[in-house]
Design a protein around this motif. Structure first.
Motif, PDB file in Angstrom:
ATOM      1  N   THR A  82      54.633  43.999  49.927  1.00 13.70           N
ATOM      2  CA  THR A  82      53.647  45.075  49.830  1.00 13.70           C
ATOM      3  C   THR A  82      53.516  45.428  48.358  1.00 13.70           C
ATOM      4  OG1 THR A  82      54.282  45.909  52.006  1.00 13.70           O
ATOM      5  CG2 THR A  82      53.044  47.407  50.596  1.00 13.70           C
ATOM      6  N   VAL A  83      52.282  45.503  47.895  1.00 15.47           N
ATOM      7  CA  VAL A  83      51.986  45.743  46.493  1.00 15.47           C
ATOM      8  C   VAL A  83      51.231  47.058  46.376  1.00 15.47           C
ATOM      9  CG1 VAL A  83      50.768  44.849  44.474  1.00 15.47           C
ATOM     10  CG2 VAL A  83      51.920  43.263  46.043  1.00 15.47           C
ATOM     11  N   GLU A  84      51.660  47.905  45.443  1.00 14.32           N
ATOM     12  CA  GLU A  84      50.976  49.172  45.180  1.00 14.32           C
ATOM     13  C   GLU A  84      49.668  48.913  44.437  1.00 14.32           C
ATOM     14  OE1 GLU A  84      51.903  51.922  46.421  1.00 14.32           O
ATOM     15  OE2 GLU A  84      54.071  51.979  46.586  1.00 14.32           O
ATOM     16  N   ALA A  85      48.777  49.882  44.415  1.00 14.67           N
ATOM     17  CA  ALA A  85      47.481  49.743  43.747  1.00 14.67           C
ATOM     18  C   ALA A  85      47.636  49.420  42.263  1.00 14.67           C
ATOM     19  CB  ALA A  85      46.652  51.010  43.928  1.00 14.67           C
ATOM     20  N   ASP A  86      48.719  49.877  41.643  1.00 21.23           N
ATOM     21  CA  ASP A  86      48.928  49.609  40.214  1.00 21.23           C
ATOM     22  C   ASP A  86      49.586  48.256  39.950  1.00 21.23           C
ATOM     23  OD1 ASP A  86      51.591  50.010  40.933  1.00 21.23           O
ATOM     24  OD2 ASP A  86      51.885  51.739  39.623  1.00 21.23           O
ATOM     25  N   ASN A 132      38.529  46.788  51.568  1.00 27.72           N
ATOM     26  CA  ASN A 132      38.944  45.444  51.940  1.00 27.72           C
ATOM     27  C   ASN A 132      40.015  44.866  51.040  1.00 27.72           C
ATOM     28  OD1 ASN A 132      37.593  43.732  49.701  1.00 27.72           O
ATOM     29  ND2 ASN A 132      36.026  45.201  50.323  1.00 27.72           N
ATOM     30  N   ALA A 133      40.661  43.837  51.559  1.00 25.80           N
ATOM     31  CA  ALA A 133      41.588  42.992  50.797  1.00 25.80           C
ATOM     32  C   ALA A 133      41.338  41.577  51.271  1.00 25.80           C
ATOM     33  CB  ALA A 133      43.035  43.390  51.062  1.00 25.80           C
ATOM     34  N   HIS A 134      41.170  40.644  50.343  1.00 19.07           N
ATOM     35  CA  HIS A 134      41.006  39.263  50.767  1.00 19.07           C
ATOM     36  C   HIS A 134      41.714  38.317  49.808  1.00 19.07           C
ATOM     37  CE1 HIS A 134      37.477  39.259  48.036  1.00 19.07           C
ATOM     38  NE2 HIS A 134      37.690  37.973  47.949  1.00 19.07           N
ATOM     39  N   VAL A 135      41.983  37.145  50.323  1.00 20.22           N
ATOM     40  CA  VAL A 135      42.780  36.130  49.641  1.00 20.22           C
ATOM     41  C   VAL A 135      41.844  35.078  49.067  1.00 20.22           C
ATOM     42  CG1 VAL A 135      44.469  34.300  50.049  1.00 20.22           C
ATOM     43  CG2 VAL A 135      44.714  36.509  51.190  1.00 20.22           C
ATOM     44  N   THR A 136      42.155  34.616  47.849  1.00 21.33           N
ATOM     45  CA  THR A 136      41.372  33.554  47.232  1.00 21.33           C
ATOM     46  C   THR A 136      42.284  32.683  46.378  1.00 21.33           C
ATOM     47  OG1 THR A 136      39.431  33.057  45.877  1.00 21.33           O
ATOM     48  CG2 THR A 136      40.704  34.981  45.259  1.00 21.33           C
ATOM     49  N   GLY A 172      38.871  45.892  47.373  1.00 18.27           N
ATOM     50  CA  GLY A 172      37.632  46.568  47.021  1.00 18.27           C
ATOM     51  C   GLY A 172      37.393  47.828  47.830  1.00 18.27           C
ATOM     52  N   ASN A 173      36.385  48.575  47.394  1.00 18.24           N
ATOM     53  CA  ASN A 173      36.043  49.820  48.077  1.00 18.24           C
ATOM     54  C   ASN A 173      34.974  49.583  49.141  1.00 18.24           C
ATOM     55  OD1 ASN A 173      33.516  49.737  46.758  1.00 18.24           O
ATOM     56  ND2 ASN A 173      34.194  51.080  45.111  1.00 18.24           N
ATOM     57  N   SER A 174      34.558  50.654  49.804  1.00 21.32           N
ATOM     58  CA  SER A 174      33.613  50.525  50.910  1.00 21.32           C
ATOM     59  C   SER A 174      32.200  50.174  50.455  1.00 21.32           C
ATOM     60  CB  SER A 174      33.600  51.815  51.737  1.00 21.32           C
ATOM     61  OG  SER A 174      33.271  52.916  50.916  1.00 21.32           O
ATOM     62  N   ASN A 175      31.948  50.171  49.127  1.00 19.35           N
ATOM     63  CA  ASN A 175      30.653  49.732  48.591  1.00 19.35           C
ATOM     64  C   ASN A 175      30.678  48.258  48.212  1.00 19.35           C
ATOM     65  OD1 ASN A 175      29.449  52.289  48.778  1.00 19.35           O
ATOM     66  ND2 ASN A 175      30.406  52.916  46.870  1.00 19.35           N
ATOM     67  N   GLY A 176      31.810  47.579  48.446  1.00 18.00           N
ATOM     68  CA  GLY A 176      31.928  46.168  48.111  1.00 18.00           C
ATOM     69  C   GLY A 176      32.245  45.908  46.652  1.00 18.00           C
ATOM     70  N   GLU A 177      32.636  46.953  45.921  1.00 22.37           N
ATOM     71  CA  GLU A 177      32.980  46.812  44.504  1.00 22.37           C
ATOM     72  C   GLU A 177      34.481  46.643  44.354  1.00 22.37           C
ATOM     73  OE1 GLU A 177      31.550  50.653  43.620  1.00 22.37           O
ATOM     74  OE2 GLU A 177      29.498  49.987  43.190  1.00 22.37           O
ATOM     75  N   PRO A 178      34.938  45.896  43.336  1.00 25.15           N
ATOM     76  CA  PRO A 178      36.378  45.795  43.088  1.00 25.15           C
ATOM     77  C   PRO A 178      36.982  47.186  42.872  1.00 25.15           C
ATOM     78  CG  PRO A 178      35.187  44.202  41.747  1.00 25.15           C
ATOM     79  CD  PRO A 178      34.158  45.112  42.358  1.00 25.15           C
ATOM     80  N   ALA A 179      38.126  47.425  43.507  1.00 30.40           N
ATOM     81  CA  ALA A 179      38.824  48.707  43.380  1.00 30.40           C
ATOM     82  C   ALA A 179      40.303  48.480  43.642  1.00 30.40           C
ATOM     83  CB  ALA A 179      38.262  49.729  44.370  1.00 30.40           C
ATOM     84  N   THR A 239      45.682  41.569  37.358  1.00 28.83           N
ATOM     85  CA  THR A 239      44.890  40.869  36.350  1.00 28.83           C
ATOM     86  C   THR A 239      43.541  41.530  36.072  1.00 28.83           C
ATOM     87  OG1 THR A 239      44.072  39.389  38.065  1.00 28.83           O
ATOM     88  CG2 THR A 239      45.989  38.648  36.794  1.00 28.83           C
ATOM     89  N   GLY A 240      43.207  42.559  36.815  1.00 30.57           N
ATOM     90  CA  GLY A 240      41.948  43.274  36.613  1.00 30.57           C
ATOM     91  C   GLY A 240      41.785  44.313  37.696  1.00 30.57           C
TER      92      GLY A 240
END
Length: 102
Positions: free
Chosen positions: A16-20, A69-73, A85-92, A36-37
Motif C-alpha cells: 500500500t502506497v500513500e499519496a506522497d 481511479n488507479a491503473h497499471v501501465t 487520478g481524480n473524478s475528472n480524469g486528471e492525474p492526482a 515520478t510525477g
C-alpha cells in the motif's frame, strides 16, 4: 473430462502506497516506490519476476468518488507504473494498494 494443471510456483509482491509515495505500514517488503510525477508512481521489485507479472491496483480509503481511479501501465519483470487520478480524469495523487503476481 480433461484435467487442468492449476498449480503455479508464484512470486507475489503486495503493498500500500500513500499519496506522497511513501509505503504505508503493513506489507512494506519486496519493493521500492518512487513518485515520478503527479499521480504517477514507479514500483521497482527487489527481485525480478521470471516473466511479466499480472498486476492490479485500487485506491485506498473511503474519501474518493467512484470515478477516482488507479491503473497499471508498463509492467515488466523489474517494475510497474501505477497512475492515479481524480473524478475528472486528471492525474492526482492518491493512496493505493497493489498486488503483483507471476
Amino acid at each position: 473430462m480433461a484435467v487442468i494443471d492449476a498449480y503455479e510456483n508464484l512470486q507475489i509482491v503486495r503493498g500500500t502506497v500513500e499519496a506522497d509515495g511513501t509505503k504505508k505500514p503493513g506489507a512494506k517488503w519486496g519493493y521500492k516506490v518512487t513518485k515520478t510525477g503527479t499521480g504517477e508512481y514507479t514500483i521497482t521489485f527487489n527481485n525480478d519476476f521470471s516473466e511479466t507479472p499480472s498486476v492490479v491496483s485500487t485506491l485506498d480509503g473511503d474519501d474518493w468518488k467512484l470515478l477516482d481511479n488507479a491503473h497499471v501501465t508498463g509492467a515488466t519483470i523489474e517494475r510497474v507504473t501505477v497512475r492515479t487520478g481524480n473524478s475528472n480524469g486528471e492525474p492526482a495523487d492518491r493512496p493505493f494498494h497493489f498486488i503483483a503476481m507471476g
